[in-house]
Design a protein around this motif. Structure first.
Motif, short mmCIF file in Angstrom:
data_model
loop_
_atom_site.label_atom_id
_atom_site.label_comp_id
_atom_site.label_asym_id
_atom_site.label_seq_id
_atom_site.Cartn_x
_atom_site.Cartn_y
_atom_site.Cartn_z
N UNK A 154 0.78 -1.13 -0.04
CA UNK A 154 0.16 -0.11 -0.08
C UNK A 154 0.84 1.39 -0.05
N UNK A 155 1.88 1.34 0.66
CA UNK A 155 2.93 2.64 0.71
C UNK A 155 3.66 2.71 -0.64
N UNK A 156 4.08 1.58 -1.09
CA UNK A 156 4.65 1.69 -2.47
C UNK A 156 3.71 2.26 -3.35
N UNK A 157 2.57 1.66 -3.46
CA UNK A 157 1.53 2.14 -4.57
C UNK A 157 1.21 3.67 -4.00
N UNK A 158 1.00 3.83 -3.09
CA UNK A 158 0.48 5.44 -2.68
C UNK A 158 1.65 6.40 -3.06
N UNK A 159 2.90 5.99 -2.68
CA UNK A 159 3.91 6.94 -3.21
C UNK A 159 4.10 7.12 -4.68
N UNK A 160 4.02 5.99 -5.34
CA UNK A 160 4.21 6.13 -6.85
C UNK A 160 3.10 7.02 -7.32
N UNK A 161 1.82 6.68 -7.10
CA UNK A 161 0.42 7.47 -7.70
C UNK A 161 0.80 8.97 -7.22
N UNK A 162 1.06 9.19 -5.83
CA UNK A 162 1.34 10.66 -5.47
C UNK A 162 2.36 11.37 -6.25
N UNK A 163 3.39 10.50 -6.33
CA UNK A 163 4.44 11.47 -7.26
C UNK A 163 3.98 11.75 -8.66
N UNK A 164 3.27 10.69 -9.29
CA UNK A 164 2.74 11.09 -10.74
C UNK A 164 1.70 12.44 -10.65
N UNK A 165 0.82 12.34 -9.57
CA UNK A 165 -0.28 13.14 -9.57
C UNK A 165 0.34 14.49 -9.07
N UNK A 166 1.10 14.54 -8.09
CA UNK A 166 1.54 16.02 -7.52
C UNK A 166 2.60 16.47 -8.60
N UNK A 167 3.16 15.78 -9.36
CA UNK A 167 3.91 16.16 -10.48
C UNK A 167 3.14 17.23 -11.49
N UNK A 168 2.07 16.60 -11.80
CA UNK A 168 1.04 17.39 -12.92
C UNK A 168 0.30 18.42 -12.13
N UNK A 169 0.03 18.31 -10.79
CA UNK A 169 -0.78 19.29 -10.20
C UNK A 169 0.39 20.44 -9.71
N UNK A 170 1.49 20.10 -9.50
CA UNK A 170 2.44 21.17 -9.05
C UNK A 170 2.84 21.76 -10.49
N UNK A 171 3.04 21.28 -11.47
CA UNK A 171 3.24 21.91 -12.50
C UNK A 171 2.28 22.95 -13.09
N UNK A 172 1.18 22.56 -13.06
CA UNK A 172 -0.12 23.44 -13.40
C UNK A 172 -0.01 24.67 -12.27
N UNK A 173 0.14 24.36 -11.00
CA UNK A 173 0.13 25.56 -10.06
C UNK A 173 0.95 26.46 -10.25
N UNK A 174 2.16 25.94 -10.73
CA UNK A 174 3.34 26.93 -11.14
C UNK A 174 3.24 27.82 -12.31
N UNK A 175 2.48 27.26 -13.31
CA UNK A 175 2.42 27.79 -14.49
C UNK A 175 1.06 29.00 -14.18
N UNK A 176 0.58 28.81 -13.31
CA UNK A 176 -0.55 29.97 -12.86
C UNK A 176 0.02 30.60 -11.59
#
Length: 202
Positions: A7-29
């Motif tokens: 569960x921890x491995x899957x959570x970290x992997x999913x959060x890494x991908x999701x936060x990468x896209x969310x963070x990039x969009x927040x940064x652009x704005x």
């Protein structure tokens, strides 16, 4: 223990991908909508210096990343504890700091590029490019098994989880060296954005 580790491995992997896209969009704005919309003209008419505008915009977006990190982590811990009736957080809490550092780095890079280029295009392109380059790098390291591993969902999650290996002691000159390097870059890029924004004609 197996349920917690998986569960921890899957959570970290999913959060890494999701936060990468969310963070990039927040940064652009980070400085608001597209400068052509006139929002920057309005903001600059307020009693604030350009340096304050840049650093406030950067810090505001950075603080938005915190609940996006904390809430999923707490949810994961709660669900796993309810399923197993035990509490074995393992590396989840320890790797939350590198996870936030990577998300903050992606956010800051997108913020820097948006400020320097005076364009608030969506940051998804930057995040997608980073993900593709990282997967390509891991595939090259995989050698002959690259084609087979590309079709393996398990390998992809393990690949993203492997991004945290860079923060382990064997990969560093001294403890926390790489984390300090990322933190320094995160603080230096807004400063360069401030210098660029100060010279821009609006």
């Amino acid at each position: 223990a197996w349920v917690w580790n998986t569960g921890i491995d899957n959570t970290l992997a999913v959060m890494l991908v999701a936060l990468a896209f969310i963070a990039a969009d927040l940064g652009a704005l980070g400085l608001g909508d597209d400068p052509e919309g006139g929002n920057l003209d309005f903001l600059l008419s307020r009693p604030r210096s350009r340096a304050q505008l840049v650093w406030t915009g950067w810090f505001a977006g950075l603080t938005q990343l915190l609940p996006l990190l904390v809430l999923p982590l707490l949810t994961c811990l709660g669900v796993l504890a309810a399923l197993t009736h035990t509490f074995i957080p393992g590396s989840l809490l320890r790797l939350s700091v590198p996870l936030f550092a990577m998300a903050a780095a992606m956010y800051t890079l997108a913020f820097f590029m948006a400020t320097v280029t005076a364009s608030a295009r969506h940051g998804y392109e930057l995040a997608a490019l980073a993900v593709v380059l990282f997967l390509g790098y891991r595939l090259i390291l995989s050698g002959e098994m690259a084609v087979y591993e590309l079709s393996s969902t398990r390998w992809i999650w393990e690949c993203f989880h492997g991004a945290f290996d860079w923060y382990l002691p064997p990969h560093q000159l001294f403890p926390l060296a790489n984390l300090l390097f990322v933190a320094g870059a995160i603080l230096f890029l807004p400063y360069l954005a401030q210098l660029s924004f100060a010279r821009r004609d609006l």
